[in-house]
Design an enzyme around this catalytic site. Structure first.
Site, short mmCIF file in Angstrom:
data_model
loop_
_atom_site.label_atom_id
_atom_site.label_comp_id
_atom_site.label_asym_id
_atom_site.label_seq_id
_atom_site.Cartn_x
_atom_site.Cartn_y
_atom_site.Cartn_z
N ARG A 100 20.95 13.28 -3.79
CA ARG A 100 20.60 11.92 -3.38
C ARG A 100 21.55 11.38 -2.31
O ARG A 100 22.76 11.27 -2.54
CB ARG A 100 20.61 10.99 -4.59
CG ARG A 100 20.02 9.63 -4.28
CD ARG A 100 20.00 8.72 -5.50
NE ARG A 100 19.33 7.45 -5.18
CZ ARG A 100 19.87 6.49 -4.45
NH1 ARG A 100 21.09 6.62 -3.97
NH2 ARG A 100 19.18 5.40 -4.18
N GLU A 179 -5.06 -8.25 3.64
CA GLU A 179 -5.83 -7.21 2.93
C GLU A 179 -5.55 -7.34 1.45
O GLU A 179 -4.71 -8.15 1.04
CB GLU A 179 -5.46 -5.81 3.44
CG GLU A 179 -4.02 -5.42 3.25
CD GLU A 179 -3.69 -4.01 3.76
OE1 GLU A 179 -4.61 -3.20 3.96
OE2 GLU A 179 -2.50 -3.74 3.94
N LEU A 203 -3.34 -1.64 6.46
CA LEU A 203 -3.67 -0.21 6.55
C LEU A 203 -4.98 -0.09 7.33
O LEU A 203 -5.90 -0.89 7.11
CB LEU A 203 -3.87 0.34 5.13
CG LEU A 203 -4.14 1.83 5.07
CD1 LEU A 203 -2.86 2.62 5.36
CD2 LEU A 203 -4.69 2.23 3.70
N1 PMP Z 1 -5.37 -1.38 2.19
C1 PMP Z 1 -4.56 -0.87 1.25
C2 PMP Z 1 -3.22 -1.48 1.05
C3 PMP Z 1 -4.97 0.23 0.48
O1 PMP Z 1 -4.14 0.76 -0.43
C4 PMP Z 1 -6.26 0.76 0.66
C5 PMP Z 1 -6.74 1.92 -0.18
N2 PMP Z 1 -6.37 3.14 0.37
C6 PMP Z 1 -7.08 0.20 1.67
C7 PMP Z 1 -6.61 -0.87 2.41
C8 PMP Z 1 -8.44 0.77 1.97
O2 PMP Z 1 -8.29 1.95 2.70
P1 PMP Z 1 -9.34 3.15 2.62
O3 PMP Z 1 -10.67 2.57 2.97
O4 PMP Z 1 -8.86 4.12 3.62
O5 PMP Z 1 -9.30 3.66 1.21
#
Ligand code: PMP
Length: 288
Positions: A100, A179, A203
């Protein structure tokens, strides 16, 4: 049929797979991941998921050299060993096992893990009634576009939602919604589909991309721009999208009812398209 794991080149039963306590994924959350839905033994949108895995890996200076074709072979082999037709594949890459120390290790090679598990049948009741969500303060870092193992704010927000008897928590910062803790958010206002633009605050959802292109092809106007909480609460529809939940209608945000409190027209249109693209996939599988 059984849950399968792949660990650094070898396949085994999931229960037999173990990783060292010195793995940097365990010590620091020093890694990235992907979740892929399998329909009728076919991994859905695999190329997009592997591309995003590589983007996430590169963004944290993780040297992921397996090609798309190599990943495809590993994923297909895992699915066929599991025997599950409807499954979820989880891939995790970490910076490997090392004593670590915050500094990157010089010689360690990365840990590659994949698991294949059966997916529970879809909850049709939720699709009929729609789901309720809460808003939660977005306390995450400024690289939410990296699918990092560090999910503490997401886990805490999701748990807050579950304890409130809700389906999901939507991250809000300075009056804007970004999101969900594990989903993309979209709102329908006057027939237009709005969703936050891609960038470091969200994401880049694979399902998001799919839904936006299907919406455009169906002549639903799409606008990618910041979505205020006010706009969301006034919207006719709110949708969540994600690999496992696909497209989910939201009928309540905190104590506020959305639209007429039922899954709306745009949801039904988009979800029908989603189902027909999946059945095409199943059909193609039968024919090949
Ligand atoms: N935002 C976050 C924070 C997520 O964890 C996810 C799930 N993967 C999504 C959006 C949706 O992404 P996806 O359509 O690629 O699953």
């Amino acid at each position: 049929m059984s849950d399968i794991a792949y660990l650094n080149g070898e396949f085994m039963k999931l229960a037999e797979a173990t990783v060292s306590v010195e793995d940097r994924g365990f010590q620091f959350g020093d890694g990235v991941y992907e979740v892929i839905r399998v329909y009728d033994m076919t991994p859905h949108l695999l190329r997009e998921h592997i591309d995003r895995l590589k983007f996430s890996a590169t963004s944290i200076h993780l040297d992921e050299w397996l090609s798309y074709d190599e990943w495809e072979k590993i994923v297909q082999e895992g699915i066929s060993q599991s025997g599950y037709a409807e499954a979820k594949v989880y891939i995790q890459l970490t910076r490997g096992v090392a004593p670590r120390d915050h500094r990157f290790p010089c010689t360690t090679s990365l840990t590659r893990v994949m698991t294949v598990r059966e997916v529970e049948p879809d909850d049709l009741q939720l699709r009929k009634t729609g789901v309720s969500v809460i808003t939660a303060q977005d306390i995450r870092w400024n690289r939410c576009d990296i699918k990092s193992l560090n999910l503490l704010p997401n886990i805490l927000a999701k748990q807050q939602a579950i304890q409130a008897g809700m389906f999901e928590a939507l991250f809000v910062r300075e009056g804007f919604v970004f999101e969900g803790s594990s989903s993309t958010v979209m709102v329908v206002s006057n027939g237009v589909l709005y969703t936050p633009a891609e960038g470091p605050r969200i994401l880049s959802g694979i399902t998001r991309d799919w839904v936006l292109s299907v919406a455009r092809a169906s002549e639903i106007k799409v606008v990618e721009e910041p979505v205020s909480v006010e706009m969301m609460l006034d919207a006719q529809e709110v949708l969540l999208t994600g690999t496992i939940i696909e497209i989910m209608p939201v009928v309540k945000v905190d104590e506020y009812c959305i639209g007429d409190g039922k899954p709306g027209k745009i949801y039904h249109r988009l979800y029908q398209k989603f189902l027909s693209s999946i059945s095409e996939l199943r059909y193609r599988h039968v024919c090949t």
